[in-house]
Write a protein that holds these residues in place. Structure first.
Motif, PDB file in Angstrom:
ATOM      1  N   LYS A 393       0.819  -1.215   0.000  1.00  0.00           N
ATOM      2  CA  LYS A 393       0.000   0.000   0.000  1.00  0.00           C
ATOM      3  C   LYS A 393       0.853   1.265   0.000  1.00  0.00           C
ATOM      4  N   GLN A 394       2.177   1.108   0.133  1.00  0.00           N
ATOM      5  CA  GLN A 394       3.103   2.237   0.271  1.00  0.00           C
ATOM      6  C   GLN A 394       2.639   3.135   1.417  1.00  0.00           C
ATOM      7  N   GLU A 395       2.675   2.548   2.597  1.00  0.00           N
ATOM      8  CA  GLU A 395       2.162   3.224   3.782  1.00  0.00           C
ATOM      9  C   GLU A 395       2.970   2.803   5.002  1.00  0.00           C
ATOM     10  N   VAL A 396       3.293   3.765   5.856  1.00  0.00           N
ATOM     11  CA  VAL A 396       3.979   3.499   7.114  1.00  0.00           C
ATOM     12  C   VAL A 396       3.112   4.040   8.244  1.00  0.00           C
ATOM     13  N   ASN A 397       2.755   3.169   9.184  1.00  0.00           N
ATOM     14  CA  ASN A 397       1.940   3.559  10.332  1.00  0.00           C
ATOM     15  C   ASN A 397       2.726   3.323  11.617  1.00  0.00           C
ATOM     16  N   VAL A 398       2.452   4.138  12.635  1.00  0.00           N
ATOM     17  CA  VAL A 398       3.058   3.897  13.943  1.00  0.00           C
ATOM     18  C   VAL A 398       2.052   4.259  15.028  1.00  0.00           C
ATOM     19  N   LYS A 399       2.005   3.412  16.060  1.00  0.00           N
ATOM     20  CA  LYS A 399       1.204   3.685  17.249  1.00  0.00           C
ATOM     21  C   LYS A 399       2.138   4.032  18.401  1.00  0.00           C
ATOM     22  N   ILE A 400       1.811   5.087  19.130  1.00  0.00           N
ATOM     23  CA  ILE A 400       2.517   5.437  20.359  1.00  0.00           C
ATOM     24  C   ILE A 400       1.530   5.233  21.500  1.00  0.00           C
ATOM     25  N   TYR A 401       1.822   4.279  22.375  1.00  0.00           N
ATOM     26  CA  TYR A 401       0.888   3.914  23.430  1.00  0.00           C
ATOM     27  C   TYR A 401       0.992   4.860  24.622  1.00  0.00           C
ATOM     28  N   GLY A 402      -0.171   5.166  25.192  1.00  0.00           N
ATOM     29  CA  GLY A 402      -0.235   6.016  26.376  1.00  0.00           C
ATOM     30  C   GLY A 402      -0.835   5.294  27.563  1.00  0.00           C
ATOM     31  N   LYS A 403      -0.729   3.962  27.572  1.00  0.00           N
ATOM     32  CA  LYS A 403      -1.236   3.171  28.693  1.00  0.00           C
ATOM     33  C   LYS A 403      -0.499   1.844  28.732  1.00  0.00           C
ATOM     34  N   VAL A 404      -0.577   1.187  29.873  1.00  0.00           N
ATOM     35  CA  VAL A 404       0.020  -0.132  30.053  1.00  0.00           C
ATOM     36  C   VAL A 404      -0.893  -1.179  29.424  1.00  0.00           C
TER      37      VAL A 404
END
Length: 550
Positions: A393-404
């Motif tokens: 898909k030519q896509e880069v995603n990132v999640k930054i977590y704010g919880k345990v």
């Protein structure tokens, strides 16, 4: 629309080579071997400047049509594409798998995309290639040939012929000058202040031969001037969604990004966290998200967006994590390569834009940003950033977590146990129920950091106990019955997939049980609590072991 019978006929006129492979496969074909061929043909197509390679099943080496019943349904075809994506670099998979009827025989055509520019296609962490008719690990010189291919034309370096100094935002230029002086301390500030705007922009790398580059408009251009980038799009769409996934607020931001990034980040509800899991795990209050991390992730999206694809950058705020998405392939190939790389990258998609962002103190070019994001999350005992790279898909995603996610992971990071960044990342994958390589599992087991059996591994309770965090939590006096029930349920839930024995539950609960009872009374009391959970249909007994209900 392509005529695949014509494609098959054309392939049958060719001899088998590095980008065309014939296999009989009348009934089945080893799926792992398919993955290795996918890697090899994808890499060889890249090296030979081909857009695709082809693998043909149901045809013998001497070009006789045999036919195949392999992958006899659309569900099976989609399942294989998904399996290939899960185990290859950047989720790359077959562009198409096409059944073709020829002389009454069912033939399968596998259309394999060439590996993206500068990116090697791996299968289960090994890159494959061809040596004549043999399938072999890709040689180091071929890996280097792919990784260090000459860069494509830098879209951001092109001069916008109809753009002038009047298209720039004065406040953005003033801020850029302040940031430039911070980065280039060896140049006297008075000298920088003395440059006229054209000289300053030229020395910053965003003006070339008297013309403004696209990078200049992206970082410094007025909002109304963003249309001069068309058909390219310079836009960040921020969205806030609730726990049910419903949109409750949104806003679109555009140039000048050197200013609007701050406006975007002000939208985030970065809550102050006081009551955190594990009691004394986090003695100090802290923000839900680290300022450096949320800013760095957004700057990375802007720096590495493939603006030629004419897509916006998406930034989504949820109750539990921040989600970033930008268009383009991931130049390092894998997140592991990005973390292990030392020094400055040899190639950037947007060299002009990246260098300007370095000059304006927005990013660095020594591969430190992503590593620092991981380190920051580790210091906070939170899950690691979650990169999802999809080169199809030519896509880069990132999640930054704010919880345990898993308290045992947080407890382990807080315990002072010496862990390498790799081990933290492996343990993070375990808590997220993701696949980890056999070699990583072997290391984690040897260190007694995980328990369980494939694929149901979990962070070791024994380690959690050693940190004394769990013990402190369970030794609170006068716990109500519901607290006991919750502790037992969580212990069973996090135990071995085969279940836990009653004596294991007793060992775990021993210190928390009432001290005014003798051991026999404590065991009877524990049995009573277990029976309550059984009555509540939360756990069930299988043989002599207890497991949670499905």
């Amino acid at each position: 629309m392509e005529n695949y019978n014509d494609i098959l006929n054309h392939l049958l006129t060719q001899t088998e080579n590095e980008v065309v492979e014939f296999k009989t496969a009348e009934n089945q074909f080893d799926r792992d071997k398919l993955g290795r061929y996918f890697s090899a043909l994808s890499n060889e197509a890249n090296l030979r400047d081909k857009d695709f390679a082809w693998m043909v099943l149901g045809v013998s080496n001497d070009k006789q049509l045999i036919g195949t019943s392999f992958l006899s349904s659309e569900v099976a075809i989609q399942g294989l594409k998904h399996e290939i994506a899960n185990n290859s670099t950047g989720n790359l998979t077959y562009r198409e798998i096409i059944p073709v009827m020829a002389d009454g025989k069912r033939i399968l055509l596998f259309k394999i995309p060439a590996s993206p520019h500068n990116i090697v296609t791996y299968w289960k962490r090994i890159a494959y290639g061809r040596d004549g008719e043999s399938l072999v690990p890709l040689s180091q010189d071929k890996i280097d040939d792919i990784r260090y291919q000459s860069p494509v034309s830098d879209w951001t370096a092109r001069v916008v012929t109809n753009a002038t100094i009047d298209d720039l935002d004065e406040l953005a230029v003033a801020k850029a000058r302040i940031m430039f002086k911070k980065v280039h301390e060896r140049i006297p500030a008075s000298e920088v202040d003395g440059w006229d705007i054209a000289t300053f922009l030229t020395n910053s790398g965003v003006m070339k031969n008297g013309g403004l580059t696209r990078a200049a408009l992206i970082l410094l251009g007025k909002e109304i001037s963003a249309n001069k980038l068309e058909p390219g799009i310079a836009r960040v769409s921020w969205t806030r969604i609730d726990a049910d996934g419903l949109t409750i607020d949104y806003e679109h931001f555009t140039t000048p990004f050197i200013l609007t990034v701050d406006d975007i980040l002000k939208k985030i509800n970065n809550l102050t966290m006081r009551e955190l899991p594990g009691g004394t795990l986090f003695p100090d209050t802290m923000k839900q998200y680290d300022d450096y991390t949320i800013r760095e992730a957004l700057h990375n999206c802007i720096a590495h967006q493939d603006y030629r694809l004419n897509q916006r950058i998406n930034f989504v705020e949820t109750p539990d994590y921040l989600f970033y998405s930008n268009a383009g392939t991931f130049i390092p190939g894998t997140i592991e390569e990005a973390l292990e790389y030392i020094g400055q990258r040899k190639y950037y998609r947007n060299e002009c834009l990246c260098q300007a962002m370095v000059n304006f103190n927005m990013i660095d070019t020594i591969s430190r940003g992503i590593k620092t994001m991981y380190a920051k999350q580790r210091e906070r005992h939170f899950p690691m950033p979650d990169f999802q790279i999809d080169n199809n898909k030519q896509e880069v995603n990132v999640k930054i977590y704010g919880k345990v996610i898993d308290e045992r992971y947080a407890q382990l990071l807080a315990s002072g146990t010496q862990l390498s960044l790799k081990e933290c990342i492996w343990l993070d994958a375990i808590q997220k129920k993701k696949l980890v390589t056999p070699s990583a599992i072997e290391i984690l087991k040897a260190r007694k950091l995980i328990e369980g059996r494939a694929p149901n591994y979990f962070i070791s309770l024994a380690v959690a106990k050693k940190t004394k965090q769990l013990g402190e939590y369970t030794r609170m006096k006068g716990l109500e019955r519901d607290k006991y029930l919750s502790m037992i349920y969580e212990f069973v839930k996090n135990g071995s997939p085969e279940g836990v024995m009653l004596n294991q539950i007793f060992d775990f609960m021993n210190e928390a049980l009432p001290k005014n009872k003798d051991p026999k009374s404590q065991k009877r009391f524990l049995g009573h609590l277990v029976s309550i959970l059984k009555t509540q249909d939360k756990i069930v007994n299988e043989g002599k072991r207890w497991i949670i209900t499905k």
